[in-house]
Write a protein that holds these residues in place. Structure first.
Motif, PDB file in Angstrom:
ATOM      1  N   ARG A  92       0.910  -1.250   0.115  1.00 58.02           N
ATOM      2  CA  ARG A  92       0.111   0.063  -0.064  1.00 58.02           C
ATOM      3  C   ARG A  92       0.831   1.441   0.079  1.00 58.02           C
ATOM      4  O   ARG A  92       0.396   2.481   0.361  1.00 58.02           O
ATOM      5  CB  ARG A  92      -0.817  -0.161   1.158  1.00 58.02           C
ATOM      6  CG  ARG A  92      -2.003  -0.997   1.134  1.00 58.02           C
ATOM      7  CD  ARG A  92      -2.980  -0.912   0.120  1.00 58.02           C
ATOM      8  NE  ARG A  92      -4.189  -1.860   0.065  1.00 58.02           N
ATOM      9  CZ  ARG A  92      -3.982  -2.717  -0.973  1.00 58.02           C
ATOM     10  NH1 ARG A  92      -3.136  -2.783  -1.878  1.00 58.02           N
ATOM     11  NH2 ARG A  92      -5.096  -3.793  -0.852  1.00 58.02           N
ATOM     12  N   GLN A 126      -0.116   5.080  -0.787  1.00 54.80           N
ATOM     13  CA  GLN A 126      -1.749   5.643  -0.853  1.00 54.80           C
ATOM     14  C   GLN A 126      -2.213   6.494   0.487  1.00 54.80           C
ATOM     15  O   GLN A 126      -1.220   6.593   1.330  1.00 54.80           O
ATOM     16  CB  GLN A 126      -2.492   4.210  -0.565  1.00 54.80           C
ATOM     17  CG  GLN A 126      -2.546   3.417  -1.956  1.00 54.80           C
ATOM     18  CD  GLN A 126      -3.587   2.150  -1.982  1.00 54.80           C
ATOM     19  OE1 GLN A 126      -3.224   1.269  -0.916  1.00 54.80           O
ATOM     20  NE2 GLN A 126      -4.542   2.018  -2.762  1.00 54.80           N
ATOM     21  N   ILE A 129      -6.275   3.269   2.623  1.00 58.50           N
ATOM     22  CA  ILE A 129      -5.890   2.049   3.155  1.00 58.50           C
ATOM     23  C   ILE A 129      -6.955   1.548   4.291  1.00 58.50           C
ATOM     24  O   ILE A 129      -7.414   0.345   4.391  1.00 58.50           O
ATOM     25  CB  ILE A 129      -4.667   2.227   4.096  1.00 58.50           C
ATOM     26  CG1 ILE A 129      -3.259   2.456   2.938  1.00 58.50           C
ATOM     27  CG2 ILE A 129      -4.117   0.716   4.765  1.00 58.50           C
ATOM     28  CD1 ILE A 129      -2.246   2.957   3.482  1.00 58.50           C
TER      29      ILE A 129
END
Length: 304
Positions: A51, A54, A59
């Motif tokens: 992730r 992001q 998330i």
């Protein structure tokens, strides 16, 4: 009044991680979340595999979707206002008047930063006025950077941030309390110290352009690191008489247990490592340990 195995106060990274562990243990879980995470203004998050880059909201959205697939997990948008111990565990009341009971309680509500009342600071907080080089340092490496700190913290931050950029200025926002020996080391590393008070942070949509001093000078900067005071996002731990450390964190042991039996804490409220990965780790551990206590209370009970 509804009964649950575990109530989790706070539904961001730590709370959702604890919820997933407990949901996968088929526990009846209630998450009470106000929807006000402290990392809300941050445009990107790092050091979390799969992730990287992001936003925290992106998330968290994925985490909520995956956690709430477990049928025994319930999310309530609200604020936990009151807590008290009962014979069977804990009673939690919300600001809307709902009352819930649980055998175990996990505090995952995070902290609330206390920002200085300097024009522009709040608008830049989490965007270009930042707290952690491991979270944001790469994006600002080798760029003109400031440090908003004094004393021992100012020295330690100057040392730390020098790994990411040599173009550094320490702003003490008043008379320096950095020791003479530490000042010498800072200056030997070509880092300037400015004691003049700050008038304002000039920025464009949260991205720093410069710092204006009260003496009329202007210092061009792209980023500024700051350590600001904080308070717990909820006073539930205080209501239950959980021990709070001198810096203001909920005291936990290696199993995320607080000093009050049956109460666990995880995430930013009990750790100075403010990152999603650390919150997820501590949240999972809190969920696992709460479940283990529930198992042992039944499995080890005398049978007649």
């Amino acid at each position: 009044m509804k009964d649950f195995d575990v109530i989790i106060i706070g539904g961001s990274s730590a709370g959702l991680s604890a919820s997933m562990a407990l949901g996968r243990a088929a526990r009846n879980i209630l998450i009470i979340d106000s929807g006000r995470p402290c990392n809300q203004p941050t445009p990107h998050s790092h050091n979390f595999f799969t992730r990287d880059g992001q936003t925290p909201n992106e998330i968290a959205t994925i985490a909520r979707e995956q956690t709430l697939k477990y049928p025994t997990v319930t999310l309530l948008n609200g604020v936990a206002a009151q807590a008290k111990t009962t014979e069977k565990g804990f009673e939690i009341s919300t600001t809307s008047g709902d009352i819930f009971n649980a055998k175990k309680l996990i505090l995952a509500h995070g902290i609330k930063d206390q920002l200085p009342a300097i024009p522009g600071f709040a608008q830049c907080w989490g965007v270009s006025v930042i707290h952690c080089p491991y979270c944001h340092g790469y994006e600002y490496k080798d760029q003109p950077t400031g440090i908003f700190a004094n004393g021992e913290i100012g020295f330690e931050m100057a040392k730390l941030i020098s790994n990411w950029t040599k173009n550094l200025t320490v702003f003490t926002n008043g008379k320096s309390t950095i020791s003479a020996e530490q000042e010498k080391i800072i200056h030997n590393n070509n880092i300037n110290i400015i004691e003049d008070e700050i008038a304002a942070f000039d920025h464009t949509k949260g991205y720093l352009n410069s710092i204006r001093l009260k003496n009329g000078e202007e210092v061009k900067l792209n980023a500024l690191y700051a350590r600001v005071p904080f308070v717990q996002h909820s006073d539930i731990a205080e209501q239950l008489s959980c021990e709070i450390s001198k810096p203001g964190y909920i005291v936990v042991d290696g199993k995320q247990k607080t000093t009050i039996p049956g109460v666990f804490a995880c995430g930013d409220n009990s750790s100075g490592i403010r990152s999603i990965s650390n919150a997820v780790n501590s949240g999972t551990l809190a969920g696992v340990m709460a479940n283990l206590e529930l198992i042992e209370e039944v499995f080890l009970a005398e049978k007649y």
